[in-house]
Motif scaffolding. Structure first.
Motif, PDB file in Angstrom:
ATOM      1  N   GLY A  38       0.827  -1.187   0.000  1.00  0.00           N
ATOM      2  CA  GLY A  38       0.000   0.000   0.000  1.00  0.00           C
ATOM      3  C   GLY A  38       0.867   1.245   0.000  1.00  0.00           C
TER       4      GLY A  38
ATOM      5  N   GLU B  51      -6.620   0.698  -7.790  1.00  0.00           N
ATOM      6  CA  GLU B  51      -7.748  -0.068  -7.259  1.00  0.00           C
ATOM      7  C   GLU B  51      -7.419  -1.530  -6.973  1.00  0.00           C
ATOM      8  OE1 GLU B  51     -11.929   1.646  -8.590  1.00  0.00           O
ATOM      9  OE2 GLU B  51     -10.867   0.725 -10.262  1.00  0.00           O
ATOM     10  N   VAL B  52      -6.183  -1.934  -7.230  1.00  0.00           N
ATOM     11  CA  VAL B  52      -5.744  -3.303  -6.923  1.00  0.00           C
ATOM     12  C   VAL B  52      -4.439  -3.201  -6.157  1.00  0.00           C
ATOM     13  CG1 VAL B  52      -4.900  -5.483  -7.893  1.00  0.00           C
ATOM     14  CG2 VAL B  52      -6.900  -4.367  -8.896  1.00  0.00           C
ATOM     15  N   VAL B  53      -4.272  -4.054  -5.146  1.00  0.00           N
ATOM     16  CA  VAL B  53      -3.065  -4.041  -4.321  1.00  0.00           C
ATOM     17  C   VAL B  53      -2.331  -5.370  -4.457  1.00  0.00           C
ATOM     18  CG1 VAL B  53      -2.156  -3.949  -1.966  1.00  0.00           C
ATOM     19  CG2 VAL B  53      -4.027  -2.438  -2.635  1.00  0.00           C
TER      20      VAL B  53
ATOM     21  N   TYR C  58      -8.583  -3.580   4.492  1.00  0.00           N
ATOM     22  CA  TYR C  58      -8.387  -3.084   3.124  1.00  0.00           C
ATOM     23  C   TYR C  58      -9.730  -2.731   2.493  1.00  0.00           C
ATOM     24  CZ  TYR C  58      -3.376  -4.134   2.625  1.00  0.00           C
ATOM     25  OH  TYR C  58      -2.016  -4.134   2.735  1.00  0.00           O
TER      26      TYR C  58
ATOM     27  N   THR D 119      -9.696   1.282   1.974  1.00  0.00           N
ATOM     28  CA  THR D 119      -9.062   1.546   0.686  1.00  0.00           C
ATOM     29  C   THR D 119     -10.050   1.223  -0.434  1.00  0.00           C
ATOM     30  OG1 THR D 119      -8.152  -0.630   0.093  1.00  0.00           O
ATOM     31  CG2 THR D 119      -6.941   0.638   1.761  1.00  0.00           C
TER      32      THR D 119
ATOM     33  N   THR E 194      -9.592  -0.812  -2.749  1.00  0.00           N
ATOM     34  CA  THR E 194      -9.106  -2.064  -3.310  1.00  0.00           C
ATOM     35  C   THR E 194     -10.246  -2.944  -3.825  1.00  0.00           C
ATOM     36  OG1 THR E 194      -7.249  -2.028  -1.782  1.00  0.00           O
ATOM     37  CG2 THR E 194      -7.738  -4.120  -2.827  1.00  0.00           C
TER      38      THR E 194
ATOM     39  N   ILE F 297      -6.867  -8.254  -4.157  1.00  0.00           N
ATOM     40  CA  ILE F 297      -5.513  -8.290  -3.609  1.00  0.00           C
ATOM     41  C   ILE F 297      -4.779  -9.501  -4.173  1.00  0.00           C
ATOM     42  CG2 ILE F 297      -4.107  -8.552  -1.524  1.00  0.00           C
ATOM     43  CD1 ILE F 297      -6.324  -7.201   0.056  1.00  0.00           C
TER      44      ILE F 297
END
Length: 672
Positions: A517, A548-550, A572, A576, A578, A581
């Motif tokens: 992050g 938008e993706v971790v 998350y 966030t 997200t 993941i």
């Protein structure tokens, strides 16, 4: 993250630690508190926008002269960035020169960069003189340079440039590293910024030009299963005659990550044993000439993969005519020898401009033993979310232990030890869109293998500045759907760098938030309350940078990566944007929903396109084709390029379908 040595505008009336800050930030404590509504607080220091730049090519200068100029850069650029240096002339793409051109600023080239010392001498009080006999005194000198508005120099440099000696560290410290950095923490902590702390090696190892290596032994097959493990007698007698013999262990297939691995070493001179040791022991230390590019494995073996290596130095008795190094060795070894010292040690100059400008405290404390205990004290003294910027000693093991300690101490890590001209990049203004990339929606999952492929290392801002720019400029980029991890902290550490990647991305390039992050960390190692602060801060940065993706780590237990917990995944999801993941994972197939979001385990394979495809086919061999299968693949950022991706793409025929990360997790989320 793998070994990295194969292998962060505007002016205002309020100041913190000597830096002009944007209106509304009135203290370093505020600067590290993030919110989920309104304008997010600033995490990293602010620099004014540069108007023109004096620059020079310093690539041929010694580490000492580079350190002098880099610390001068920190003092000058603190008020307004005016100095910029080219560090990498001679490389294929020269990122420093490219970024300078991209800034579109008036510039003036100084053919002799050291002339800039005279031009800007009035900006500094003088020099902090380090002690060449005590390498770590260079870091103490750097901290003092920021506090005293001085440069770092040795005594000869100070005299040559007419610099007044503000503080002379010669004779103040000895080889007791803990005592040295204890003195710094006790005496300088009240004066340094609390917005960040730094970790930089005091020295670097530089290759000596013209050294000739003679190959002694090579594994010619790609062996990765230790099946060639045995005892090898390496005769290096041909290199006798000078003061010592240097023996280097490297990887005979440098693109797949399975290099030389050694467990026992015995050295005989004229048939008489004069050295016997095992890696990572006190007995090895006298002979380990350069081990910084190697790692220690689970059997206490020393290994070096990819472009990495290590070097032993043996000085046999006078009159020796036969020198044999007997090793227990396996995998893809390449052993060579020379009679000439292949490297020299000199000051490590990089990132010191940022450290000096921000008045940060810099140390170099291996994360184990007494030095690790002192490092823990450092984290305890700084506020939650104050980043640790730089890196750790002891390569991969130092990374894992260091990041774990930082996570427990509430500090995200920003790999920045080779981040050049940070005081310039942090002051630039550039457009960064907060609008996420639209999803190419797959209406419904079929009985196929859905694959998304991601280049790692994006948490590492020096990678984003250097290696990523190299491979990003590959003309074949965009031919294959590819995810690229990147640090959202570049929104403050280098807005122009982040903006460049965002603006020049093709329809097949998708930016993903690097682990884990807003800074590299292991979420499972944080306390619950501090992790919430980290995730809120991460959410702010992701929204600012349209991520938008971790790609996330979790934590390690008994040497193995573990799955993100339900609680962490929900964090998350709550704090966030997200949508999915991808996490580092050592276990079997991982495709789950935790906290309301899909999580996949990252999967990777050695080699390039054909070998990757073969491993992928093996990976799905037990799939019966009666339901969709989702695989999140990891691509080696230090060995692969878009040209390699362009070779892989056409191989991924039915049953594979390659998707960008947002489409992949959108489909997986609806399928789960």
């Amino acid at each position: 993250m793998v070994s990295r040595r194969a292998f962060l505008a505007g002016s205002g009336a309020v100041t913190v630690g000597g830096l002009g800050l944007v209106p509304g930030l009135t203290s370093s404590a505020q600067a590290v508190v993030s919110s989920t509504s309104g304008s997010p607080a600033r995490l990293l220091p602010v620099f004014n926008r540069p108007k023109h730049l004096d620059y020079g090519d310093v690539s041929k200068l010694s580490g000492g002269d580079q350190t002098l100029l880099t610390t001068l850069q920190g003092i000058v650029n603190r008020k307004e960035p005016e100095l910029y240096f080219i560090y990498d002339t001679g490389t294929q793409s020269v990122p420093d020169a490219k970024w300078l051109t991209d800034l579109h600023l008036p510039t003036r080239l100084y053919k002799n960069p050291l002339d800039l010392v005279a031009k800007y001498r009035s900006h500094v009080r003088g020099a902090i003189v380090h002690d060449p006999a005590v390498p770590d005194s260079l870091n103490i000198a750097t901290t003092l340079a920021g506090l005293e508005n001085a440069v770092v120099a040795d005594a000869d440099q100070a005299k040559a440039h007419g610099l007044k000696i503000v503080k002379d560290l010669r004779g103040m410290f000895d080889d007791d590293v803990v005592k040295t950095y204890r003195w710094q923490l006790d005496n300088l902590f009240p004066r340094v910024t609390k917005q960040l702390l730094a970790g930089l090696p005091p020295t670097r190892v530089v290759d000596v030009e013209g050294v000739v290596w003679q190959e002694i032994a090579r594994e010619t097959q790609q062996i990765r299963d230790s099946s060639n493990r045995g005892t090898y007698n390496l005769d290096v007698s041909a290199k006798l005659g000078k003061e010592a013999v240097y023996v280097r262990f490297a990887d005979s297939f440098s693109d797949d990550g399975w290099g030389a691995s050694v467990r026992h070493v015995v050295v005989t001179a004229n048939g008489t044993e004069f050295a016997r040791f095992e890696p990572n022991t006190p007995e090895e230390a006298p002979y380990l000439f350069d081990g910084s590019h190697s790692s220690i494995g689970g059997e206490a073996n020393r290994f070096a993969d990819g472009g990495n290596y290590w070097i032993y130095r043996f000085e046999p008795p006078a009159g020796t005519t036969s020198l044999v190094v007997t090793v227990e060795m396996w995998n893809q070894y390449l052993v060579s020898a020379t009679d000439t010292s292949p490297t020299r040690v000199e000051p490590f100059p990089y990132f010191r401009d940022y450290v000096v400008a921000t008045k940060a405290l810099v140390s170099w404390l291996p994360p184990g033993g007494a030095t690790g205990d002192l490092l823990i004290e450092h984290y305890a003294k700084w506020p939650t979310l104050a980043p640790y910027m730089g890196w750790f000693a002891n390569d991969v093991s130092g990374e894992w232990d260091g990041v774990d300690l930082a996570s427990k101490g509430g500090s995200p890590v920003v790999a920045a030890d080779f981040y050049m001209n940070g005081t310039v990049h942090a002051g630039t203004a550039a457009p960064i869109s907060s609008k996420p990339r639209p999803v190419r929606r797959v209406s419904k999952a079929k009985n196929k293998v859905y694959l998304t492929l991601t280049f790692g290392e994006g948490d590492n801002i020096q990678y984003c500045q250097r290696r990523l720019r190299d491979i990003w400029d590959d003309p074949k980029r965009g031919e294959v759907p590819t995810n690229w991890t990147i640090s959202p902290l570049l929104a403050e550490a280098g807005p122009n760098i982040y903006s460049h990647y965002q603006r020049t991305a093709t329809a097949n390039d998708y930016l993903v938030c690097g682990p884990s992050g807003g800074g590299y960390t292991y979420p499972a190692s944080w306390t619950s309350a501090e992790l919430t602060k980290y995730l809120k801060m991460t959410g702010d940065f992701m929204r600012r940078t349209a991520l938008e993706v971790v790609y996330a780590y979790s934590g390690r237990q008994d040497g193995t990566w573990v799955q993100l917990s339900e609680e962490i995944a929900k964090g998350y999801a709550d704090y966030t944007p997200t949508k999915g993941i991808m996490q580092t994972w050592d276990g079997d197939t991982l495709t789950v929903r935790h906290g309301g979001i899909p999580i996949t385990g990252g999967w990777g394979a050695p080699g390039k396109a054909a070998e990757f495809k073969a491993a992928l086919d093996q990976r799905i061999s037990s799939w019966d084709g009666s339901s969709p299968l989702f695989i999140s693949g990891l691509i080696g950022a230090w060995s692969w390029t878009p040209s390699d991706m362009a070779e892989l793409g056409p191989l991924l025929t039915d049953p594979y379908e390659l998707l960008l990360g947002n489409s992949f997790y959108d489909l997986l989320n609806r399928t789960l």
